[in-house]
Design a protein around this motif. Structure first.
Motif, PDB file in Angstrom:
ATOM      1  N   LEU A 166       0.934  -1.235   0.140  1.00 37.37           N
ATOM      2  CA  LEU A 166       0.091   0.225   0.090  1.00 37.37           C
ATOM      3  C   LEU A 166       0.855   1.038   0.194  1.00 37.37           C
ATOM      4  O   LEU A 166       1.742   1.338   0.879  1.00 37.37           O
ATOM      5  N   HIS A 167       0.380   2.203  -0.853  1.00 32.73           N
ATOM      6  CA  HIS A 167       1.220   3.592  -1.335  1.00 32.73           C
ATOM      7  C   HIS A 167       0.365   4.444  -0.574  1.00 32.73           C
ATOM      8  O   HIS A 167      -0.507   4.923  -1.233  1.00 32.73           O
ATOM      9  N   LEU A 168       1.219   5.464   0.230  1.00 32.62           N
ATOM     10  CA  LEU A 168       0.524   6.800   0.830  1.00 32.62           C
ATOM     11  C   LEU A 168       0.927   7.918   0.038  1.00 32.62           C
ATOM     12  O   LEU A 168       2.050   7.909  -0.682  1.00 32.62           O
ATOM     13  N   THR A 169       0.024   8.807  -0.472  1.00 30.01           N
ATOM     14  CA  THR A 169       0.025   9.901  -1.200  1.00 30.01           C
ATOM     15  C   THR A 169       0.428  11.065  -0.345  1.00 30.01           C
ATOM     16  O   THR A 169       0.304  11.150   0.949  1.00 30.01           O
ATOM     17  N   SER A 170       0.925  12.144  -1.088  1.00 32.45           N
ATOM     18  CA  SER A 170       0.803  13.293  -0.225  1.00 32.45           C
ATOM     19  C   SER A 170      -0.278  13.946   0.085  1.00 32.45           C
ATOM     20  O   SER A 170      -0.375  14.999   0.827  1.00 32.45           O
ATOM     21  N   ARG A 171      -1.515  13.443   0.022  1.00 30.19           N
ATOM     22  CA  ARG A 171      -2.905  13.809   0.313  1.00 30.19           C
ATOM     23  C   ARG A 171      -3.535  12.718   1.324  1.00 30.19           C
ATOM     24  O   ARG A 171      -4.766  12.823   1.646  1.00 30.19           O
ATOM     25  N   GLY A 172      -2.452  11.903   1.873  1.00 28.60           N
ATOM     26  CA  GLY A 172      -3.356  10.878   3.034  1.00 28.60           C
ATOM     27  C   GLY A 172      -4.016   9.788   2.035  1.00 28.60           C
ATOM     28  O   GLY A 172      -5.018   9.399   2.837  1.00 28.60           O
ATOM     29  N   ASN A 173      -3.808   9.945   0.697  1.00 26.70           N
ATOM     30  CA  ASN A 173      -4.985   8.766   0.160  1.00 26.70           C
ATOM     31  C   ASN A 173      -4.013   7.527   0.032  1.00 26.70           C
ATOM     32  O   ASN A 173      -2.764   7.583   0.364  1.00 26.70           O
ATOM     33  N   VAL A 174      -4.532   6.482  -0.607  1.00 26.87           N
ATOM     34  CA  VAL A 174      -3.944   5.060  -0.688  1.00 26.87           C
ATOM     35  C   VAL A 174      -3.771   4.792  -2.137  1.00 26.87           C
ATOM     36  O   VAL A 174      -4.894   4.873  -2.787  1.00 26.87           O
ATOM     37  N   GLN A 175      -2.651   4.407  -2.569  1.00 25.95           N
ATOM     38  CA  GLN A 175      -2.542   3.872  -3.831  1.00 25.95           C
ATOM     39  C   GLN A 175      -2.420   2.455  -4.063  1.00 25.95           C
ATOM     40  O   GLN A 175      -1.463   1.851  -2.805  1.00 25.95           O
ATOM     41  N   LEU A 176      -2.971   1.565  -4.702  1.00 29.78           N
ATOM     42  CA  LEU A 176      -2.560   0.216  -5.115  1.00 29.78           C
ATOM     43  C   LEU A 176      -2.137   0.068  -6.319  1.00 29.78           C
ATOM     44  O   LEU A 176      -2.462   0.500  -7.176  1.00 29.78           O
ATOM     45  N   ARG A 177      -0.817  -0.636  -6.549  1.00 31.59           N
ATOM     46  CA  ARG A 177      -0.065  -0.564  -7.505  1.00 31.59           C
ATOM     47  C   ARG A 177       0.035  -2.112  -7.987  1.00 31.59           C
ATOM     48  O   ARG A 177      -0.208  -3.170  -7.522  1.00 31.59           O
ATOM     49  N   THR A 213      -1.548  10.476   7.151  1.00 32.34           N
ATOM     50  CA  THR A 213      -1.113  11.843   7.104  1.00 32.34           C
ATOM     51  C   THR A 213      -0.691  12.142   5.749  1.00 32.34           C
ATOM     52  O   THR A 213      -0.201  11.134   4.764  1.00 32.34           O
ATOM     53  N   PRO A 214      -0.848  13.473   5.387  1.00 32.29           N
ATOM     54  CA  PRO A 214      -0.290  13.742   4.078  1.00 32.29           C
ATOM     55  C   PRO A 214       1.428  13.896   4.155  1.00 32.29           C
ATOM     56  O   PRO A 214       1.924  14.215   2.881  1.00 32.29           O
ATOM     57  N   TRP A 215       2.074  13.428   5.191  1.00 36.74           N
ATOM     58  CA  TRP A 215       3.457  13.303   5.051  1.00 36.74           C
ATOM     59  C   TRP A 215       3.841  11.852   5.170  1.00 36.74           C
ATOM     60  O   TRP A 215       4.930  11.483   5.626  1.00 36.74           O
ATOM     61  N   ARG A 216       3.092  10.915   4.696  1.00 33.84           N
ATOM     62  CA  ARG A 216       3.251   9.680   4.471  1.00 33.84           C
ATOM     63  C   ARG A 216       3.519   8.903   5.809  1.00 33.84           C
ATOM     64  O   ARG A 216       4.630   8.111   5.815  1.00 33.84           O
ATOM     65  N   GLY A 217       2.929   9.307   6.860  1.00 33.39           N
ATOM     66  CA  GLY A 217       2.990   8.433   7.959  1.00 33.39           C
ATOM     67  C   GLY A 217       1.374   8.125   8.609  1.00 33.39           C
ATOM     68  O   GLY A 217       0.615   8.250   7.852  1.00 33.39           O
ATOM     69  N   VAL A 218       1.307   7.515   9.645  1.00 31.01           N
ATOM     70  CA  VAL A 218       0.079   6.999  10.079  1.00 31.01           C
ATOM     71  C   VAL A 218       0.022   7.453  11.636  1.00 31.01           C
ATOM     72  O   VAL A 218       1.177   7.283  12.377  1.00 31.01           O
TER      73      VAL A 218
END
Length: 435
Positions: free
Chosen positions: A71-82, A303-308
């Protein structure tokens, strides 16, 4: 707090660049997949970054069953599946919808909302913005007009501390003392003061006025600062619309902030972790989900900083330390002194066809040199600089002929750049560019 993403002053409306958008917005979503070099990509909007344990489990299952497992976090706190199969859209929707991750298929790409991730957890901020988040997302999904917003249009809900207020959102609502809120559009220097109760409604009305002006101008603008009219005119139009709708408002000075993410470790009633480059393996995601399930309310905040952030109210220090130790053992960053939260990179090779280098591998090789600068460092595989931070930072861009161009970009100073042939020489390159 980390000085990871300090933000320069916003540009005035005269500095904004009007853009004419003739083509459609191709921003990916959960139902509109994007073809990347490593397979199809889905971007799942997570308003405010808030996930229940059930939703987090569903995302992990989708990544494992349909994609590369990560799972990949974006700079808007969304999730990308690749790494998804190109024809898996219906199956993906079937996994997301029962978990409540697709409340409105028509609106799924426009639910771009960031919110202060520690709101209500650490004693800072003016108010807990969770009620705003719930109300705005519901209003957004109920708005017929909002369907036509670009997948890049961004709302920010700031609890008063100034963290997400500095992220350059199109519509920002920032809590102020006394129960009021400041509504700001794009890079405007002036805001509109509204009551806290009216804030979510005012934010949606502002977005709808933006759409009206974008259509009337024929620009098809995706973002507020792309409009061919000064943002001050947009603010005045929003003020008139709010007044007609019975929402009291008055002009006010804008409050700026610094875009700083939560430091890794225990913070207030929460446990905070960082994932290098925002990438979670299947095992790391399972550990996070277990950690969230161990504490009521059983929640993760991306978070928008790619943390949780894992809310952990009432957690005893020994128990919190034990959970953080397990997360660290899984490869997540839990040390507030780590340089990782100040390092970012785009996808790079092999996932992106336009990238000139494996920027993440090179950034990892240069990690130890990051301590030589308080600025965040961002590595990009090409001049598009996907996901780069706003404000002061060290800009590292792969050059056409090989190597990198390293530039220190600081507001109010002329950029200083140098060439970097090999990541092992990053410390010396920094020394040549820092003031």
């Amino acid at each position: 707090m980390l000085a990871a993403m300090s933000t320069a002053p916003h540009p005035s409306s005269s500095q904004a660049t009007a853009v004419s958008r003739d083509g459609g917005d191709a921003c990916p979503g959960a139902l509109r997949l994007h073809a990347a070099d490593d397979g199809a990509l889905a971007r799942v909007r997570i308003p405010g970054g808030v996930l229940t344990v059930r939703q987090a489990t569903s995302l992990g299952d989708a990544a494992r069953r349909l994609g590369d497992g990560e799972l990949h976090l974006t700079s808007r706190g969304n999730v990308q599946l690749r790494g998804l199969r190109p024809a898996c859209g219906a199956e993906l929707a079937g996994l997301l919808e029962p978990a409540g991750l697709l409340p409105s298929p028509a609106h799924e790409r426009v639910r771009n909302v960031v919110a202060s991730p520690l709101s209500g957890l650490d004693g800072h901020g003016v108010r807990d913005v969770r009620p705003w988040l719930t109300a705005l997302d519901a209003a957004l999904c109920a708005s017929t007009a909002a369907v036509t917003l670009s997948g890049r249009f961004l709302f920010a809900l700031d609890d008063g501390r100034g963290d997400v207020a500095a992220l350059g959102a199109d519509v920002t609502v920032r809590a102020t003392a006394g129960g009021a809120a400041l509504l700001t559009l794009g890079g405007a220097r002036e805001a509109l003061r509204v009551s806290g109760e009216d804030a979510p409604r005012a934010a949606l009305l502002a977005a709808e006025v933006f759409l009206e002006i974008s259509r009337a101008s024929g620009s098809g603008a995706w973002r507020v600062d792309e409009l061919p009219v000064p943002v001050a005119e947009l603010t005045a139009a929003v003020e008139r619309a709010l007044t007609r709708a019975g929402v009291g408002c008055a002009p006010a000075a804008r409050d700026t902030g610094e875009a700083e993410g939560p430091a890794p470790g225990p913070v207030g009633s929460a446990l905070c972790v960082h994932a290098p480059f925002g990438r979670f393996t299947a095992g790391q995601w399972r550990e996070l989900t277990r950690a969230a399930a161990a504490f009521p309310p059983g929640e993760l905040r991306l978070t928008p900083w790619r943390g949780v952030v894992v809310p952990a109210p009432g957690a005893e220090p020994d128990r919190a330390a034990s959970v953080l130790a397990r997360l660290a053992a899984a490869g997540l960053v839990t040390d507030a002194g780590s340089p990782w939260p100040r390092v970012g990179a785009c996808t790079g090779r092999p996932g992106c066809a336009t990238s000139r280098a494996d920027v993440r591998a090179d950034a990892a090789r240069a990690l130890t040199a990051v301590g030589r600068t308080p600025l965040p460092v961002y590595w990009s595989g090409c001049e598009r600089r996907c996901g780069h931070p706003r404000g002061d930072h060290v800009d590292v861009v792969a050059a056409p002929g090989g190597g990198y161009r390293v530039t220190t970009a600081v507001q109010g100073r002329d950029p200083r750049g140098t060439l970097l042939d090999d990541p092992s020489g990053f410390a010396a390159a920094l020394a040549r560019t820092l003031p």
